[in-house]
Design a protein around this motif. Sequence first.
Motif, short mmCIF file in Angstrom:
data_model
loop_
_atom_site.label_atom_id
_atom_site.label_comp_id
_atom_site.label_asym_id
_atom_site.label_seq_id
_atom_site.Cartn_x
_atom_site.Cartn_y
_atom_site.Cartn_z
N VAL A 51 20.90 -16.73 19.68
CA VAL A 51 21.63 -16.53 18.44
C VAL A 51 20.73 -16.40 17.22
O VAL A 51 21.18 -15.96 16.16
CB VAL A 51 22.66 -17.66 18.19
N ILE A 52 19.46 -16.78 17.34
CA ILE A 52 18.54 -16.62 16.22
C ILE A 52 17.56 -15.50 16.55
O ILE A 52 16.80 -15.58 17.52
CB ILE A 52 17.74 -17.91 15.93
N GLY A 53 17.61 -14.45 15.73
CA GLY A 53 16.65 -13.37 15.86
C GLY A 53 15.71 -13.36 14.67
O GLY A 53 15.60 -14.35 13.94
N MET A 54 15.04 -12.23 14.48
CA MET A 54 14.05 -12.14 13.39
C MET A 54 14.19 -10.82 12.65
O MET A 54 14.12 -9.76 13.27
CB MET A 54 12.63 -12.27 13.95
N GLY A 55 14.40 -10.89 11.35
CA GLY A 55 14.35 -9.70 10.52
C GLY A 55 12.93 -9.45 10.05
O GLY A 55 12.05 -10.32 10.20
N SER A 56 12.69 -8.27 9.48
CA SER A 56 11.32 -7.96 9.05
C SER A 56 11.25 -7.31 7.67
O SER A 56 10.17 -6.94 7.22
CB SER A 56 10.65 -7.03 10.08
N SER A 57 12.38 -7.19 6.99
CA SER A 57 12.39 -6.60 5.66
C SER A 57 11.55 -7.46 4.71
O SER A 57 11.69 -8.68 4.66
CB SER A 57 13.84 -6.52 5.14
N ARG A 58 10.65 -6.83 3.98
CA ARG A 58 9.76 -7.48 3.02
C ARG A 58 8.71 -8.36 3.70
O ARG A 58 7.52 -8.23 3.40
CB ARG A 58 10.55 -8.31 2.00
N ALA A 59 9.13 -9.24 4.58
CA ALA A 59 8.20 -10.21 5.16
C ALA A 59 7.05 -9.55 5.92
O ALA A 59 5.92 -10.07 5.92
CB ALA A 59 8.96 -11.17 6.08
N PHE A 60 7.31 -8.42 6.59
CA PHE A 60 6.27 -7.77 7.39
C PHE A 60 5.81 -6.44 6.81
O PHE A 60 5.04 -5.73 7.44
CB PHE A 60 6.77 -7.59 8.84
N ASP A 61 6.27 -6.12 5.61
CA ASP A 61 5.82 -4.91 4.94
C ASP A 61 4.59 -5.26 4.10
O ASP A 61 4.67 -5.48 2.89
CB ASP A 61 6.93 -4.34 4.06
N ILE A 62 3.43 -5.31 4.75
CA ILE A 62 2.20 -5.75 4.08
C ILE A 62 1.06 -4.80 4.43
O ILE A 62 1.11 -4.07 5.41
CB ILE A 62 1.83 -7.20 4.47
N VAL A 63 0.03 -4.82 3.59
CA VAL A 63 -1.21 -4.12 3.90
C VAL A 63 -2.04 -5.07 4.75
O VAL A 63 -2.41 -6.16 4.31
CB VAL A 63 -1.97 -3.73 2.62
N GLU A 64 -2.32 -4.68 5.96
CA GLU A 64 -2.95 -5.59 6.91
C GLU A 64 -4.42 -5.84 6.59
O GLU A 64 -5.14 -4.96 6.17
CB GLU A 64 -2.85 -5.03 8.33
N ASN A 65 -4.82 -7.09 6.80
CA ASN A 65 -6.22 -7.45 6.90
C ASN A 65 -6.30 -8.59 7.90
O ASN A 65 -5.28 -9.06 8.40
CB ASN A 65 -6.82 -7.85 5.54
N ARG A 66 -7.51 -9.05 8.21
CA ARG A 66 -7.65 -10.03 9.29
C ARG A 66 -6.90 -11.33 8.99
O ARG A 66 -6.25 -11.90 9.87
CB ARG A 66 -9.14 -10.32 9.52
#
Length: 310
Positions: A51-66
């Motif tokens: 019943v618990i999933g994961m959204g990704s709006s905003r939280a995973f919209d990032i410029v990646e670095n290590r």
Amino acid sequence: MNINDILISRRNLIKAMCAASAGTFLPHALLANGCDVISRTIPGSGELLPVIGMGSSRAFDIVENRVIRTHLGSVLQAFFDNGGALIDSSPMYGAAESVIGNLLKTTTNKGALFAATKVWTDGKQAGIRQMEQSMRRMGVKLFDLMQIHNLRDWEVHIQTLKEWKEQGLVRYIGITTSHQLRHEEFERIMKIQTLDFVQFSYNIDNRVAEQRLLPLAAERGTAVLVNRPFQRGALFQRTKASRLPEWSSEIDCATWGQFFIKFIVSHPAVTCVIPATSKVHHMVDNMTAGFGRLPDAAMRKRMIEYYESL
């Protein structure tokens, strides 16, 4: 409360719930930390989904670095370690699909992944190209769920999604909205189309979906994903100066986040809620709501009355 306090509280809560699990409300099982995860049946197939999933709006919209990659990798790992399966994304969320795809390459315990994203463009061929791009970005050969984001060009894309489902390129299809003004059109589509999933906003402060969309989903045998469970943080702003009621322990709640999530998933028509976070301790807290007891109708009413009194 710091992260160590949250983790300690969570461990104590899980121990208590597991010790009392015989005969309590743990309807379906995915093993996580020695306790059962609450799951719901997808109406069209009988498949179980936590019943618990994961959204990704905003939280995973990032410029990646290590550093960011390592941190978000821990967030994603916490999701899977605590029984998570459904990850929801969209091309609308910038880099989120690509970030998730890269993180999945180094994530363990991801066998239960239920990959969901959306098509968000105009035109048949543009939609096909976008969905193929999403497959490459997230690194999946087959999406479990493809949705039409905010009903954009839905009459065109629904035909493509039906074709893809027939061809085995997606397992489930659906539509989404996060705008209450679209509910009338959304309801009309639900009535005339055969959909596996619908996704819309619903929480203790915004219960409009209880009037028509949730009953219609139950009537039509359609699974429901819930977005914006915390009203983009507004629920925490309202409750930040207030303590949880003592009786919240009766539904195994230790935090306001769990209180809000358990209210949502206790609605019988809701299949899965998809909060988004970029913080490990928030992910752990969200996932904890997927264990233990859920409120019944009387308790849900009590929760509403308490929240509205604040």
